[in-house]
Design an enzyme around this catalytic site. Structure first.
Site, mmCIF file in Angstrom:
data_model
loop_
_atom_site.group_PDB
_atom_site.id
_atom_site.type_symbol
_atom_site.label_atom_id
_atom_site.label_comp_id
_atom_site.label_asym_id
_atom_site.label_seq_id
_atom_site.Cartn_x
_atom_site.Cartn_y
_atom_site.Cartn_z
ATOM 1 N N HIS B 68 0.840 -1.204 0.000
ATOM 2 C CA HIS B 68 0.000 0.000 0.000
ATOM 3 C C HIS B 68 0.868 1.243 0.000
ATOM 4 O O HIS B 68 2.091 1.137 0.072
ATOM 5 C CB HIS B 68 -0.964 0.011 1.195
ATOM 6 C CG HIS B 68 -0.291 0.063 2.531
ATOM 7 N ND1 HIS B 68 0.438 -0.976 3.034
ATOM 8 C CD2 HIS B 68 -0.236 1.031 3.472
ATOM 9 C CE1 HIS B 68 0.881 -0.658 4.241
ATOM 10 N NE2 HIS B 68 0.498 0.559 4.528
ATOM 11 N N HIS B 70 1.559 3.786 1.988
ATOM 12 C CA HIS B 70 2.234 4.442 3.109
ATOM 13 C C HIS B 70 3.741 4.427 2.886
ATOM 14 O O HIS B 70 4.302 3.440 2.423
ATOM 15 C CB HIS B 70 1.903 3.753 4.430
ATOM 16 C CG HIS B 70 0.623 4.233 5.021
ATOM 17 N ND1 HIS B 70 -0.079 3.520 5.944
ATOM 18 C CD2 HIS B 70 -0.074 5.375 4.824
ATOM 19 C CE1 HIS B 70 -1.176 4.199 6.292
ATOM 20 N NE2 HIS B 70 -1.186 5.317 5.616
ATOM 21 N N ASP B 72 6.233 4.096 4.764
ATOM 22 C CA ASP B 72 7.065 3.068 5.382
ATOM 23 C C ASP B 72 6.913 1.716 4.680
ATOM 24 O O ASP B 72 7.467 0.717 5.119
ATOM 25 C CB ASP B 72 6.785 2.944 6.893
ATOM 26 C CG ASP B 72 5.350 2.615 7.207
ATOM 27 O OD1 ASP B 72 5.082 2.137 8.328
ATOM 28 O OD2 ASP B 72 4.481 2.837 6.351
ATOM 29 N N HIS B 73 6.179 1.721 3.560
ATOM 30 C CA HIS B 73 6.094 0.510 2.740
ATOM 31 C C HIS B 73 6.548 0.728 1.312
ATOM 32 O O HIS B 73 6.871 -0.231 0.611
ATOM 33 C CB HIS B 73 4.651 -0.037 2.741
ATOM 34 C CG HIS B 73 4.262 -0.647 4.047
ATOM 35 N ND1 HIS B 73 4.196 -2.001 4.248
ATOM 36 C CD2 HIS B 73 3.961 -0.080 5.237
ATOM 37 C CE1 HIS B 73 3.848 -2.241 5.511
ATOM 38 N NE2 HIS B 73 3.700 -1.095 6.127
ATOM 39 N N GLU B 203 1.736 -8.555 9.887
ATOM 40 C CA GLU B 203 2.202 -7.436 10.695
ATOM 41 C C GLU B 203 1.630 -7.591 12.102
ATOM 42 O O GLU B 203 0.554 -8.167 12.273
ATOM 43 C CB GLU B 203 1.745 -6.108 10.080
ATOM 44 C CG GLU B 203 0.271 -5.868 10.186
ATOM 45 C CD GLU B 203 -0.072 -4.499 10.745
ATOM 46 O OE1 GLU B 203 0.833 -3.817 11.247
ATOM 47 O OE2 GLU B 203 -1.239 -4.114 10.666
ATOM 48 N N HIS B 414 7.235 -6.493 12.608
ATOM 49 C CA HIS B 414 6.803 -5.164 13.009
ATOM 50 C C HIS B 414 6.705 -4.915 14.496
ATOM 51 O O HIS B 414 6.114 -3.964 14.918
ATOM 52 C CB HIS B 414 5.430 -4.810 12.423
ATOM 53 C CG HIS B 414 5.514 -3.706 11.415
ATOM 54 N ND1 HIS B 414 6.350 -2.627 11.531
ATOM 55 C CD2 HIS B 414 4.857 -3.523 10.274
ATOM 56 C CE1 HIS B 414 6.192 -1.858 10.501
ATOM 57 N NE2 HIS B 414 5.286 -2.361 9.713
#
Lengths: 362, 600
Positions: B68, B70, B72-73, B203, B414
């Site tokens: 997705h 975001h 941090d991805h 996660e 995570h």
């Protein structure tokens, strides 16, 4: 309300225990999810004095958890140790657990204490104290009350039998005195130095009645004289009696709470004194509400008392639909914040709320 | 036995960036390519030199999958593809593909233009990177190559977020990205079928959290907005174009209606343009309720919410304004912020995480004096609130997903290892699967038992099922045959057919053993002694004395001859085929013990 926080646990809990270090412990018993003991750290927002409505840290954190094979209905921390004791139906012994939050997040089962409990549906009520060494007072019935040393599992006291009624709860009033409350309403005082003498503090009429009782005591000071704090008794019909244990011939006060009738049974009856507000107590277990009363205005007439505050959150919180409305299973007062309570209901909800004093008082 | 490696150059006990490398049946897939939002230097990017010491990434990796938008991805994706170098396919869902470049460009602007960094990707690199992207639909099986296929599942969480199943032959891995198991106002809940992957990578950021109820958070949000508006203040809500903005609009609209409030609510026009562009994408990704609402009316035909005009910001009196961009780092939301910051009656509500360096991040950290362009100091007297409606799965949600997918192994990323021991136990006890929690950079090897499909010839099947007890539908039956492996096909046939197909002649293996026996009598007497001896012992076997002087035990042949040099010694020749090895060895050792004296 000054504040209201609502949370949802994986399954409902029947107990909320506050521990030092601002920890809260619950035990969830779900059909498919198993039985878990969870030690929680409340959100920082609850710790601060000012309200921070939109503070990012609004969640409870599970600090550590343990998995129990049997449902856990009763749990008490053992003071001055990192242990806790649990009991529940379908388990005739008490479980002792170790909490070591710094090393791992698992609450480990370390030993069991055998009790004389034989009946499947009832379970031992427990209270703990660490005056001499860590002790646990336990019993499911009046004739099965014992005190066991937690670490050695040795029996140090067995109460003389004065009947076989089921117990609702029991407590240490101080390091020598214990108080037992039967479901019939009978209160018995015991002194561990004199095991044969189990005194009846409050007797009940011989005629059996369907009313069931439970009691609430203030957290007594350790090793002091028999406290002057009154003991509160609550019945499944909403009757509240306050008793001074030094003078049990008459009630200090008698009042009636406005509760729905017919009641929903006595399984979750709960009455507790506020640790920081003189004379304030809370009751729950009749429906989805928790009532807070100021007992200082009560007399012995048995009149209906007006609650200072009623928490209705659990009744509205649920997903709705045709299921039974949720029933508050337990409530407890926050140890430090004077007007903050925690309550849980049969739909798995957990609420933390702080009410605003109606104008006049501080 | 095959191996599925799982190793996290980013995620795994490191909250802040996700980047996982999976090796499955010889294929290498990179899952997410995130940036660590807390660092300002090279530590924010994953260390890709871990992957291959020499050799090109394009050759080594079969594909990259982004879950997705975001940062941090996906934040390190242009760095990875354009600066480190990767030309292979990058897979993501359509909304992710549409939204990623915008966020990446925003982030690039802040980092390079505002903070003056040099080792960073350029706008052109973002564009070049996105050219390598192949967009996928939900539940669409995409063949990456002949053996590797992937499939996206709905993950909730944010618009376009997906969980991916990666399959090679009969081995599969499911990667969840960030997901959420409870639906909210504008997104549904994650869902996956009972695909039984060998490994589920989940996660676990919120695994140890008991989240407060949304209702509670919404109540607080409305209370704050209401209080501000009641005292004549203005509320600024910086948002990204789509997603949470819709949710908050619906919330406010309903509240305004119920409370009969008159203060105006505005939605900035910059949003309208972008919003219409994403409208089509959004519709298939949102939940039922929203879809119905949007069908009935245009998304911006709220009764109480109107289009914003720049000039309105100077209007007196209370109002609520939604404006982009979301982190207050540029554009209209920053303009409005500057106008309203000096008045303590006003409020700004930040709806999500703000990247370091943005005004949003500064004020959330508590800064109240900001340096603007031209060395101007802006004093912030307005109230600053933060609210996060972003949804992640908690422990209950993780258990639900595992129950849905039925993986054979679970891997948690995570979180901090120490704090996940309880969840690991829970998962292992409830589902009887192994649960792994690797640290950053750690390689986890998971053994799988692949099922190898083999075609069995009908004749062999008939023959084998006829032998022995009747076949039980519930129990496995052992069959014997010859396995022929040719190219990628496996066939089980009878030995005879195998020989025929391969043009080989059948060979028989026969063993012969000599046993010496002391017996001075004639050969035929010795044979008789042996016969009687064996008949007496081997009662369950067929022992026969043939007219030609030999003995058979089942199909094993025993013959006696005199020793060439020593008449007192007889030599027994025991001969058997390979199939009778066991009995043959037994007979030999039996005879070696000698004959009993009493036998006549």
């Amino acid at each position: 309300y000054r504040d209201l926080y609502t949370f949802e646990l994986q399954a409902p809990t029947r107990l909320i225990e506050c521990a030092r270090g601002n920890r809260v412990c619950v035990a969830t018993n779900g059909q498919s999810d198993g039985n878990e003991i969870l030690q929680l750290i409340p959100p920082p927002a609850l710790l601060t004095k000012e309200t921070q409505g939109l503070c990012p840290e609004r969640d409870f954190k599970v600090e550590c958890g343990g998995i129990s094979e049997c449902p856990v209905y009763s749990l008490k921390y053992v003071p001055d140790t990192s242990l806790l004791v649990t009991s529940g139906p379908s388990d005739s012994s008490l479980q002792v657990w170790q909490v070591s939050a710094e090393d791992s997040d698992v609450i480990k089962s370390v030993s069991t204490i055998a009790t004389e409990n034989g009946i499947a549906q009832s379970w031992a009520k427990i209270a703990t104290i660490s005056a001499r060494t860590p002790w646990v007072l336990h019993g499911s019935r009046l004739d099965r009350v014992q005190i066991t040393e937690v670490e050695s599992r040795k029996n140090v006291y067995t109460a003389a039998s004065r009947g076989s009624e089921e117990l609702s709860n029991l407590a240490f009033l101080d390091c020598n005195t214990l108080l037992l409350c039967c479901a019939t309403g009978r209160l018995c005082l015991g002194d561990i130095r004199q095991p044969q003498a189990l005194m009846e503090a409050v007797s009940v009429p011989l005629a059996p009645c369907s009313e069931q009782w439970c009691m609430g005591t203030r957290h007594g000071a350790q090793c002091s004289e028999l406290s002057s704090q009154p003991v509160a008794r609550l019945s499944s019909r909403g009757l509240l009696t306050l008793i001074d244990l030094r003078k049990t011939s008459e009630f200090l006060a008698l009042a009636k709470a406005r509760v729905p009738s017919p009641g929903s049974g006595a399984e979750f009856l709960c009455v507790s004194w506020a640790p920081a507000l003189e004379g304030y107590l809370a009751i729950s277990g009749f429906d989805g509400t928790v009532h807070v009363y100021d007992s200082q205005s009560w007399d012995s007439s048995g009149r209906e008392a007006e609650p200072i505050f009623v928490h209705k959150g659990h009744a509205f919180g649920g997903a709705g639909g045709s299921r039974d409305p949720p029933l508050v299973t337990v409530h407890t007062w926050h140890l430090q914040k004077p007007r903050t309570l925690l309550s849980a209901a049969s739909d798995g909800s957990l609420h933390v709320w702080d009410w605003v004093q109606p104008c006049g008082k501080c | 036995v095959s191996l599925v490696f799982c190793w996290c150059p980013g995620a795994g006990q490191d909250v802040g960036r996700s980047c996982i490398l999976v090796s499955i049946a010889g294929k290498n897939v990179m899952l997410d390519c995130g940036m660590h939002m807390g660092y300002n230097d090279d530590r924010r990017f994953p260390d890709f030199s871990y992957i291959t010491q020499n050799g090109r990434l394009t050759d080594f990796l079969d594909c990259v999958i982004i879950s997705h938008f975001h940062l941090d991805h996906c934040g390190a994706l242009p760095y990875f593809s354009e600066m480190v170098g990767y030309d292979g396919p990058i897979y993501m869902t359509h909304p992710t593909k549409a939204i990623c470049p915008i966020l990446l460009e925003d982030y690039r602007k802040i980092t390079v233009d505002k903070k003056g960094e040099t080792n960073f990707f350029t706008s052109q690199m973002i564009k070049d990177c996105m050219k390598k992207v192949v967009a996928v639909h939900l539940h669409q099986t995409v063949q990456v190559d002949e053996e590797l296929e992937i499939k996206a599942y709905y993950a909730g969480h944010v618009l376009g977020a997906a969980m991916f199943q990666i399959k090679v032959g009969c081995e599969s891995v499911v990667y969840t990205g960030d997901y959420n198991m409870t639906p909210d106002r504008h997104l549904g809940a994650a869902w996956i079928d009972k695909c039984r992957p060998d490994l589920l990578i989940s996660e676990s950021t919120y695994a140890t959290t008991i989240r407060d109820s949304k209702r509670c958070r919404e109540r607080d949000f409305l209370k704050k907005v209401h209080e501000t508006v009641e005292r004549g203040g203005k509320v600024l809500i910086p948002v990204f174009a789509l997603g949470r903005a819709q949710e908050l609009c619906i919330l406010l609209e309903t509240f305004w209606e119920r409370m009969n409030l008159k203060a105006p609510i505005y939605f900035s026009t910059g949003l309208t343009e972008k919003a219409n562009h994403y409208y089509k994408l959004f519709i298939t990704w949102t939940n039922q309720k929203i879809r119905k609402t949007f069908v009935q009316r245009n998304m911006f035909e709220f009764k109480h919410i109107k289009a914003f005009d720049r000039a309105f910001a100077d209007n007196p009196g209370p109002m609520v304004v939604f404006a982009t961009p979301g982190m207050l780092h540029a554009g209209q939301s920053l303009q409005i912020f500057r106008k309203w910051a000096g008045n303590e009656k006003n409020m700004v509500i930040m709806p999500g995480y703000c990247v370091q360096g943005t005004v949003g991040h500064k004020i959330l950290s508590g800064q109240r004096k900001l340096e603007m362009e031209g060395r101007q100091i802006l004093e912030v007297k307005m109230q600053v609130e933060y609210m996060s409606f972003s949804a992640h799965a908690d422990a209950k949600g993780i258990m639900q997903l595992i129950r849905q997918a039925e993986p054979r192994n679970v891997l948690l990323v995570h979180g901090e290892a120490k704090k996940m021991e309880f969840l690991k136990q829970k998962i292992e006890q409830e589902f009887h699967v192994s649960c792994f929690m690797p640290a950053n950079g750690e390689t986890t090897t998971i053994l799988t038992n692949p099922c190898i499909p083999v075609d069995i010839s009908l004749g062999l099947l008939k023959r084998e099922t006829a032998i022995g007890p009747l076949p039980d539908a519930k129990k496995p039956k052992l069959m014997h045959g010859t396995l022929l492996m040719k190219d990628n096909s496996f066939r089980l046939v009878s030995p005879e057919q195998a020989l025929k197909e391969l043009g080989l002649a059948e060979h028989q293996l026969r063993f012969t053993c000599r046993v010496h026996i002391q017996d001075p009598r004639k050969e035929h007497e010795t044979v008789l002694r042996v016969y009687n001896h064996l008949k007496g012992i081997l009662k369950d076997y067929s022992v026969q004395h043939l007219p030609d002087g030999s003995i058979t035990v089942e199909s094993i042949l025993i013959q006696a001859t005199a020793h060439s040099e020593d008449q007192g010694t007889k030599v027994l020749l025991v001969s058997w085929t390979y199939q009778d090895e066991e009995l043959g060895s037994y007979l030999t050792s039996l005879l070696k013990k000698g004959l009993p004296q009493s036998t006549p």
